[in-house]
Write an enzyme that holds these catalytic residues in place. Sequence first.
Site, PDB file in Angstrom:
ATOM      1  N   TYR A   1      -4.535   3.969   8.319  1.00 45.53           N
ATOM      2  CA  TYR A   1      -5.886   3.404   8.485  1.00 45.53           C
ATOM      3  C   TYR A   1      -6.488   3.734   9.840  1.00 45.53           C
ATOM      4  CZ  TYR A   1      -3.517   1.028   4.774  1.00 45.53           C
ATOM      5  OH  TYR A   1      -2.769   0.774   3.687  1.00 45.53           O
TER       6      TYR A   1
ATOM      7  N   SER B   1       0.799  -1.238   0.000  1.00 47.44           N
ATOM      8  CA  SER B   1       0.000   0.000   0.000  1.00 47.44           C
ATOM      9  C   SER B   1       0.827   1.280   0.000  1.00 47.44           C
ATOM     10  CB  SER B   1      -0.937   0.017   1.207  1.00 47.44           C
ATOM     11  OG  SER B   1      -1.990  -0.876   0.995  1.00 47.44           O
TER      12      SER B   1
ATOM     13  N   VAL C   1       1.197  -3.622   3.962  1.00 50.03           N
ATOM     14  CA  VAL C   1       1.194  -4.889   4.698  1.00 50.03           C
ATOM     15  C   VAL C   1       2.459  -5.729   4.465  1.00 50.03           C
ATOM     16  CG1 VAL C   1      -1.313  -5.094   4.978  1.00 50.03           C
ATOM     17  CG2 VAL C   1      -0.210  -6.070   2.953  1.00 50.03           C
TER      18      VAL C   1
ATOM     19  N   LYS D   1       0.321   3.450  -2.895  1.00 50.07           N
ATOM     20  CA  LYS D   1      -0.875   4.310  -3.005  1.00 50.07           C
ATOM     21  C   LYS D   1      -0.499   5.790  -2.971  1.00 50.07           C
ATOM     22  CE  LYS D   1      -3.874   0.685  -1.271  1.00 50.07           C
ATOM     23  NZ  LYS D   1      -4.352  -0.088  -0.161  1.00 50.07           N
TER      24      LYS D   1
ATOM     25  N   TYR E   1      -4.167  -2.736 -10.150  1.00 48.48           N
ATOM     26  CA  TYR E   1      -3.961  -2.539  -8.709  1.00 48.48           C
ATOM     27  C   TYR E   1      -3.053  -3.622  -8.127  1.00 48.48           C
ATOM     28  CZ  TYR E   1      -5.086  -2.327  -3.719  1.00 48.48           C
ATOM     29  OH  TYR E   1      -4.996  -2.262  -2.347  1.00 48.48           O
TER      30      TYR E   1
HETATM   31  O1  DON Z   1      -5.099  -4.619  -1.243  1.00 45.82           O
HETATM   32  C1  DON Z   1      -4.426  -5.438  -0.630  1.00 45.82           C
HETATM   33  O2  DON Z   1      -4.936  -6.319  -0.015  1.00 45.82           O
HETATM   34  C2  DON Z   1      -2.904  -5.343  -0.593  1.00 45.82           C
HETATM   35  N1  DON Z   1      -2.325  -5.748  -1.764  1.00 45.82           N
HETATM   36  C3  DON Z   1      -2.422  -4.032  -0.149  1.00 45.82           C
HETATM   37  C4  DON Z   1      -2.834  -3.833   1.219  1.00 45.82           C
HETATM   38  C5  DON Z   1      -2.001  -2.991   2.043  1.00 45.82           C
HETATM   39  O3  DON Z   1      -0.789  -2.925   1.996  1.00 45.82           O
HETATM   40  C6  DON Z   1      -2.766  -2.288   3.035  1.00 45.82           C
HETATM   41  N2  DON Z   1      -1.923  -1.841   4.019  1.00 45.82           N
HETATM   42  N3  DON Z   1      -1.560  -1.734   4.997  1.00 45.82           N
END
Ligand code: DON
Length: 325
Positions: free
Chosen positions: A261, A85, A279, A88, A210
Amino acid sequence: MFHPAASALASILSTPTRLTRAGRFEAVLNHIAEEVEGLADRGRPADYIPLLAEVDPRHFGMAVAEADGTVYGVGDWKRPFSTQSITKVFTLALALSLEGEHLWRGVGREPSGNPFNSLVQLEHENGVPRNPFINAGALVVTDRLQALTADAAGRALELLRTESGNPTIDFVPEVAACEATHGGRNAALAHFMASCGNLTTPVPDLLAAYFWQCSIAASCKDLALAAGFLARHGTRTDGSALLTKSQAKQINAMMLTCGTYDAAGEFAYRVGLPGKSGVGGGIIAIVPGVCTLCVWSPGLDRRGNSVAGVLALDRFTTLTGLSVF
Ligand code: DON
């Protein structure tokens, strides 16, 4: 937190003439790495994407890039990890630079107070996500960038490569495939927003863009350098403007309020900087006008933020006094 070396470090930092600026950053980074080494609970790597669960949670790296591009680091700071993320921020910067204020017709600017992949709020709010950093909001941003460029993920990669000066940063096809296999929630978010008329790209194409975007692997060094335009008020490494000064302020403000978040309040309280987590265990943070930080440690807390990463940033701002407050 008590640490035996803390008072020695405090005396070094409080005596400006004893160390150069480089020496001060290096002393702080080394001290933080020692503290992290003694951390009993570093959380657990994300397990909803199996490839992320396989990463050794003992990794730790941290980099500081000054606004002029001078960069310092400690630990695994040159080792690529899954940016997730954190990308983003880069797609948002590109979409905002191309589309300007129109972008905000389809995505809000308020903290969500909900997990990053939550479906609940989206239905209540008619398919308009709260902010660009929860998954639904990031899908809207990638949708707009895809419509404008036909290659949202490629543009994000190009921006990371150019601004970091590292042409070897790349997608990881296995991670993108794994995201797609386990991407039911993102698919649900995208189909719901499409049903509300808030997407232009066909959902399968949007999800593919994405997932490729999330799969990019880069190091702390790469990301600290690549996010430098946010410390330089929108200016790229070549001196051209990616964003206006005002847009850079806006992105920094959203990182502070929404970048971690439903833990954004706690992150602001502890770290006091605009930040964005992923993540994969990475977090970038910005000290506007001064420097950019990136920390990586794969163990996460229950809200999806790196345990050692938040601690390291907390210690950095506490020890150096470099925060926005
Ligand atoms: O959308 C998802 O599930 C992941 N590829 C990205 C999520 C993410 O890194 C959210 N973050 N903390």
